[in-house]
Design an enzyme around this catalytic site. Structure first.
Site, short mmCIF file in Angstrom:
data_model
loop_
_atom_site.label_atom_id
_atom_site.label_comp_id
_atom_site.label_asym_id
_atom_site.label_seq_id
_atom_site.Cartn_x
_atom_site.Cartn_y
_atom_site.Cartn_z
CG ASP A 1 -2.01 -1.00 1.14
OD1 ASP A 1 -2.12 -1.65 0.08
OD2 ASP A 1 -2.75 -1.18 2.12
CG ASP B 1 -12.42 -4.32 -2.57
OD1 ASP B 1 -11.48 -5.12 -2.77
OD2 ASP B 1 -12.27 -3.08 -2.53
#
Lengths: 217, 265
Positions: B11, B130
């Site tokens: 990330d 997701d």
């Protein structure tokens, strides 16, 4: 130092191949100038995208005669991915239902074929490459080394002796081709970690000493 | 036969890695280029950068990070996070990304997938999904709902149906994150993975929930995944990539062996 040229065919990410060659201790310049290409000691010919579009770009840049000339002069030549496919006679990619298939450089007789229906396409990921006979391009690499692939078409040389290495994906296909000084790989050595850099380093050694190709030429 | 891939995910926020800062082997644990090189040398099969920033200024920072990273690693790099146009895809690819991953913007405008695939090829386009399990009647077939905006907004879409749609539009791979499993270290949601893998012919990358080696093996077998994304277990040094691959080989799965780069320059 040998004069190595990466051909700017207008359709490839030249940055990654240039960096990988540098890491493999092969100094190369990028060019789309026919005179520069003709004068090279060794050629790297990358390509991504669609076959017919790439041939069109090559013709617009007036590159096919220069490429064929440097090949005919016996200079070590490495086609990568679409760059290898363009060396063949014709491709099923973008082929019309009737009429001839789009033509390539025709430096290696044979066709570029579509993977049969039922297989996930594109063929993406790391797969094994098994040389069919010892060759300096694969020097020092274990048999069945993994390389990174991403493609939807594969080459089928008309002369089986031009198939240098094979990979299994639903069937065995030619993942590296060889005709004298002319070499091609379907995978991306610049994205294939240590094995890929070793292959590029091997190609650098072939350029420095083309007699390594010996009676293979 | 294709090798099963191990893909570390980093990330990135404003040019820095923001998770997993307990990395011991690095001088600067927050530098994405240094971390990417570390994982390349460790034997990672690919890398994913997820840009968790939003502003245009930070986008430009990401392009810079991608360019520097792509110049330093010799494995494929996927970049995702906030990609909302073909033009931004082009800029990422020109800066050295090999694939781009789309999520929220593709849910709003599915043709972003087909436009990207037409322009750059399916192999460049990853559809990230997701998904969260939907509570149903006991004994009923499990279902999963798709969320956008980093898992914050329900979209009303069914995960399996959206995966089929994304593949039809030209996505080359599905990056499938279970929001239920993410961060639990209790294992991937293998029922979700298997349901999507059975519905599409393109590779599915499992994401969310890996806590141990058995979990990775199960994602490949029960979940039928082609690749696993791993964050915590790698970043915190729970396992090395070599240890993961050794385990998978013992269990009979094909993986690319870890080999060293020759020092050539």
């Amino acid at each position: 130092m040998p004069n190595v040229v990466i051909v700017d065919s207008g359709s490839a990410n030249l940055g990654s191949i240039s960096k990988a060659l540098e890491k493999a201790a092969v100094t190369a310049t990028i060019s789309d100038n026919p005179a520069v290409i003709t004068a090279a000691d060794g050629i790297v010919f990358p390509g991504v995208g669609a076959f017919e579009h790439a041939m069109k770009l090559l013709r617009e840049k007036e590159l096919p005669p220069a490429l064929l000339k440097v090949i005919a002069a016996g200079k070590p030549f490495l086609g990568i991915c679409l760059g290898m496919q363009l060396l063949f006679s014709a491709s099923e990619e973008c082929g019309r239902p009737q009429g001839p298939l789009p033509g390539g450089l025709d430096a290696i007789p044979g066709q570029v074929k579509r993977f049969p229906a039922g297989l996930p396409v594109p063929h993406v990921g790391w797969n094994r490459v098994a040389p069919r006979y010892p060759h300096p391009l694969f020097s020092g690499l274990p048999d069945d080394s993994y390389f990174y692939f991403t493609h939807s078409f594969y080459v089928q040389p008309a002369d089986p002796s031009h198939s240098l290495a094979q990979t299994e994906y639903g069937r065995l296909f030619t993942s590296a081709a060889s005709r004298n000084n002319l070499l091609g790989v379907q995978f991306h050595p610049e994205k294939s970690g240590p094995a890929g850099l070793r292959l590029l380093s091997n190609f650098g050694k072939i350029i420095a000493d083309p007699t390594l190709l010996g009676d293979l030429r | 036969m294709l090798a099963k891939r191990i893909i570390p995910c980093l990330d990135v926020q404003d040019g820095r890695v923001v998770k997993g800062t307990r990395f011991v082997d690095l001088k600067d644990a927050g530098d994405p280029v240094e971390r990417a090189c570390f994982y390349d040398r460790e034997g990672a099969d690919e890398l994913v950068f997820l840009d968790i920033t939003a502003s245009a200024e930070e986008r430009r920072t990401m392009l810079d990070v991608v360019r520097k990273t792509a110049a330093a690693i010799y494995i494929p790099l996927t970049v995702g996070g906030g990609i909302d146009s073909v033009d931004f895809m082009r800029r990422l690819l020109e800066n050295g990304a090999d694939k781009v991953s789309v999520n929220t913007a593709a849910l709003k405008e599915p043709h972003l997938i087909s436009s990207g695939a037409d322009r750059f090829g399916s192999q460049c386009i990853v559809a990230a999904i997701d998904a969260r399990r939907v509570a149903g009647e006991p004994g009923s077939k499990p279902r999963w709902a798709v969320y956008s905006h980093g898992g914050r907004c329900p979209t009303g879409r069914d995960a399996v149906e959206w995966a089929i749609e994304a593949a039809r539009l030209g996505a080359g791979e599905i990056l499938l994150t279970s929001m239920d499993a993410d961060g639990t270290l209790d294992g991937y949601d293998n029922a979700l993975l298997a349901a999507v893998a059975a519905a599409v012919s393109i590779p599915v990358i499992a994401s969310g929930g890996a806590g141990n080696l058995e979990h990775l093996y199960e994602a490949f077998t029960a979940g039928r995944a082609h690749a696993v994304l791993a964050a915590s277990i790698l970043h915190y040094g729970t396992y090395t990539i070599a240890a993961i691959k050794e385990y998978l080989v013992k269990k009979g799965l094909p993986v690319r062996p870890v080999s060293r780069y020759l020092e050539t320059g």
